[in-house]
Design an enzyme around this catalytic site. Structure first.
Site, PDB file in Angstrom:
ATOM      1  N   GLY A  59       0.751  -1.045  -0.023  1.00 20.55           N
ATOM      2  CA  GLY A  59      -0.262  -0.052  -0.236  1.00 20.55           C
ATOM      3  C   GLY A  59       0.912   1.223   0.002  1.00 20.55           C
ATOM      4  CB  CYS A  86       5.375  -3.772   0.350  1.00 21.90           C
ATOM      5  SG  CYS A  86       6.101  -2.427  -0.025  1.00 21.90           S
ATOM      6  CE1 TYR A  87       0.863   1.078   5.475  1.00 25.16           C
ATOM      7  CE2 TYR A  87      -0.625  -0.708   5.623  1.00 25.16           C
ATOM      8  CZ  TYR A  87      -0.261   0.419   6.061  1.00 25.16           C
ATOM      9  OH  TYR A  87      -1.109   1.141   6.950  1.00 25.16           O
ATOM     10  CG  HIS A 173       6.113  -5.819  -4.182  1.00 24.00           C
ATOM     11  ND1 HIS A 173       4.732  -5.464  -3.781  1.00 24.00           N
ATOM     12  CD2 HIS A 173       6.626  -4.630  -3.757  1.00 24.00           C
ATOM     13  CE1 HIS A 173       4.659  -4.364  -3.048  1.00 24.00           C
ATOM     14  NE2 HIS A 173       5.819  -3.785  -3.347  1.00 24.00           N
ATOM     15  CD  GLU A 175       3.090  -8.623  -5.146  1.00 26.77           C
ATOM     16  OE1 GLU A 175       2.937  -7.581  -4.780  1.00 26.77           O
ATOM     17  OE2 GLU A 175       4.014  -9.426  -4.473  1.00 26.77           O
ATOM     18  CG  ASP A 231     -14.393  -9.798 -20.797  1.00 24.65           C
ATOM     19  OD1 ASP A 231     -13.549 -10.714 -20.862  1.00 24.65           O
ATOM     20  OD2 ASP A 231     -14.118  -8.562 -20.833  1.00 24.65           O
ATOM     21  CE  LYS A 370     -10.516  -9.655 -21.466  1.00 26.34           C
ATOM     22  NZ  LYS A 370     -11.569  -9.378 -22.257  1.00 26.34           N
TER      23      LYS A 370
END
Length: 514
Positions: A59, A86-87, A173, A175, A231, A370
């Protein structure tokens, strides 16, 4: 829709981090279902979901700042593994008795990190590797019971853990793809620390989703907002599989679609898939609603309102239908804003909905990205030419025309965009990229055609690669492909005398121009 509760569940508490959605994607890639929830979700609501583990996202705030987002400290007493990123790691340190300080120098981008291989998160990983950092604060002292497990020259406590309580924090991070062992770290957390089995598959999602849709709709009927894109097509097929002909697909021809789109949609869904389909020619209504509108957010909301008006009108004509199906995706929801994340842009099917909406929404793809929707389409048996089609925005060409949207401008852009698709397919590049399209930026420039001076439109070409639309990089198309697109557009469109190429990534820009 609550189908996912029949699977193992990981919860991600969102503190407004720019990479929160990437955490969810990486976890799902490991076949563990997860959901993102606000950081201040009451503890009883979290525990009622029976999560296998909890991740605290990054964040932009400082944990010691006034009004900094803080979760319930009891999260650490639930008894499930917790990973702070992180945060989230800094908050864990502060709440559990450690300290957080402003770093003498921030770290941004690729950074070399040293890992303690005895850590359960880093078992079997290189002692030194690259990670992705984005912070100006750092952990100054680990909480009681924790130990330091990673460091960088500017961040002595780049990771920490309390293995007895299965609580972990990483300043970097995992990710982000630039953290070379990020997937391994998440895998260790999910399977070693949390004991997940990875039971979430797309075929299982289909079965659960169909069951939930049937349960919710009962014996009622539903309308589906069908645009013909990936979609809405997947959403329509899924709901049709659940309730059959009690679903009526409504295709609104807004006048803002690609050339020939209306005929193609009618052929595929009415003739090939045998779904009940109503085709509404509403181009006059949409152009009227956009007359004089130039501000992007106002365009999106005007388009959203016009869509809902069309569906409400159709529902009245069919003696009232209580449910509206939309192909809303997770990025649509995220980019339309939350309690801690900034609104990047309103999506017509999220931020554009009026407060007095008379439908109950069915959004079976609302928690999917997606690439997951494409997998779902394949699981439903949809043809590859539909599943692999490039994304097309719900507001259509209205957000690819800067300034006022007029029938004349749409006509120019439709023809230019058709050329882009034609050349991209012929060159073999169409299936290699995330999106490739033309933009009409509302710029006229001086040119020469047939030895005469022209003052004509400019077309901007946008081609990007991405995996989920949350981030994107511009594609280095071969010069001969760029040349062919430019030559075709300027030769076949007398209204255009210049083509430019957008070489900006997301961030700092977005994929669409508006």
């Amino acid at each position: 829709m609550n189908s996912t509760t029949r699977h193992e569940l990981l919860l991600i508490l969102d503190f407004g981090g720019q990479y929160t959605q990437l955490i969810a994607r990486r976890v799902r890639e490991l076949h563990v279902f997860c959901e993102i929830m606000p950081f201040d979700t009451p503890l009883e609501k979290l525990t009622a979901r029976n999560p296998k583990a909890i991740i605290l996202s990054g964040g932009p705030a400082s944990v010691y700042a006034a009004f900094a987002p803080v979760c319930d400290t009891a999260v650490f007493e639930v008894g499930v593994p917790v990973l702070g990123i992180c945060y989230g790691a800094q908050l864990m340190a502060r709440l559990l008795g450690g300290s957080v300080e402003h770093a003498p120098a921030g770290e941004f981008g690729k950074t070399t990190v040293k890992l303690d291989e005895t850590s359960s998160l880093f078992r079997g990983l290189p002692a030194e590797t690259s990670c992705w950092m984005s912070h100006t604060d750092r952990i100054g002292m680990v909480p009681p019971g924790f130990r330091t497990t990673a460091s960088t020259p500017a961040c002595p406590i780049a990771a920490m853990e309390n293995p007895d309580r299965r609580q972990y924090g990483v300043q970097f991070h995992p990710e982000v793809v630039h953290t070379s062992v990020g997937r391994d770290i998440l895998q260790h957390f999910l399977f070693d620390a949390a004991g997940c089995s990875g039971d979430w598959t797309m075929s299982g999602f289909v079965d659960d989703a169909i069951q939930d849709i049937r349960s919710r709709v009962g014996h009622e009927r539903a309308l589906c907002a069908l645009s013909g894109g990936v979609d809405s097509s997947v959403a329509a097929t899924l709901v049709h599989r659940a309730i059959g002909d009690r679903l009526t697909c409504v295709f609104v021809d807004t006048g803002l679609l690609r050339a020939g789109e209306g005929d193609r949609v009618e052929s595929v869904f009415h003739c090939r898939f045998d779904m009940p389909l109503v085709r509404m020619d509403a181009s006059t209504r949409f152009f009227a609603s956009l007359k004089g509108v130039t501000e992007p957010e106002k365009k999106r909301k005007a388009i959203g309102a016009a869509f809902i008006d069309c569906f409400a009108e159709q529902a009245r004509a069919m003696q009232g239908i209580p449910f509206l199906v939309q192909g809303t995706l997770y990025p649509d929801v995220i980019e339309s804003g939350s309690s801690v994340a900034s609104t990047i842009k309103s999506h017509h099917n999220v931020g554009g909905l009026p407060a007095d909406l008379s439908f109950s929404l069915i959004e079976p793809l609302r928690l999917l990205f997606k690439d997951e929707v494409r997998d779902l389409g394949r699981a439903l048996g949809l043809p590859e030419e539909l599943v692999d089609r490039q994304p097309f925005p719900g507001p259509g060409l209205g957000i690819r025309i800067l300034g006022e949207v007029t029938p004349e401008n749409v006509d120019i852009l439709q023809r230019a965009d058709a050329i882009v698709e034609r050349v991209m397919r012929a060159s073999g590049w169409y299936m290699k990229v995330w999106q490739s399209f033309a933009v009409l930026p509302g710029i006229r420039t001086v040119g020469v055609k047939g030895d005469e001076r022209t003052y004509a439109h400019t077309i901007a070409l946008r081609v990007v690669e991405s995996s989920d639309g949350m981030t994107a990089d511009w594609v280095r198309l071969p010069a001969d492909v760029l040349e062919e697109i430019s030559h075709a557009i300027t030769s076949e469109l007398p209204e255009v005398n210049r083509v430019v190429y957008d070489i900006t990534s997301k961030p700092p820009s977005t994929i669409e121009w508006e």
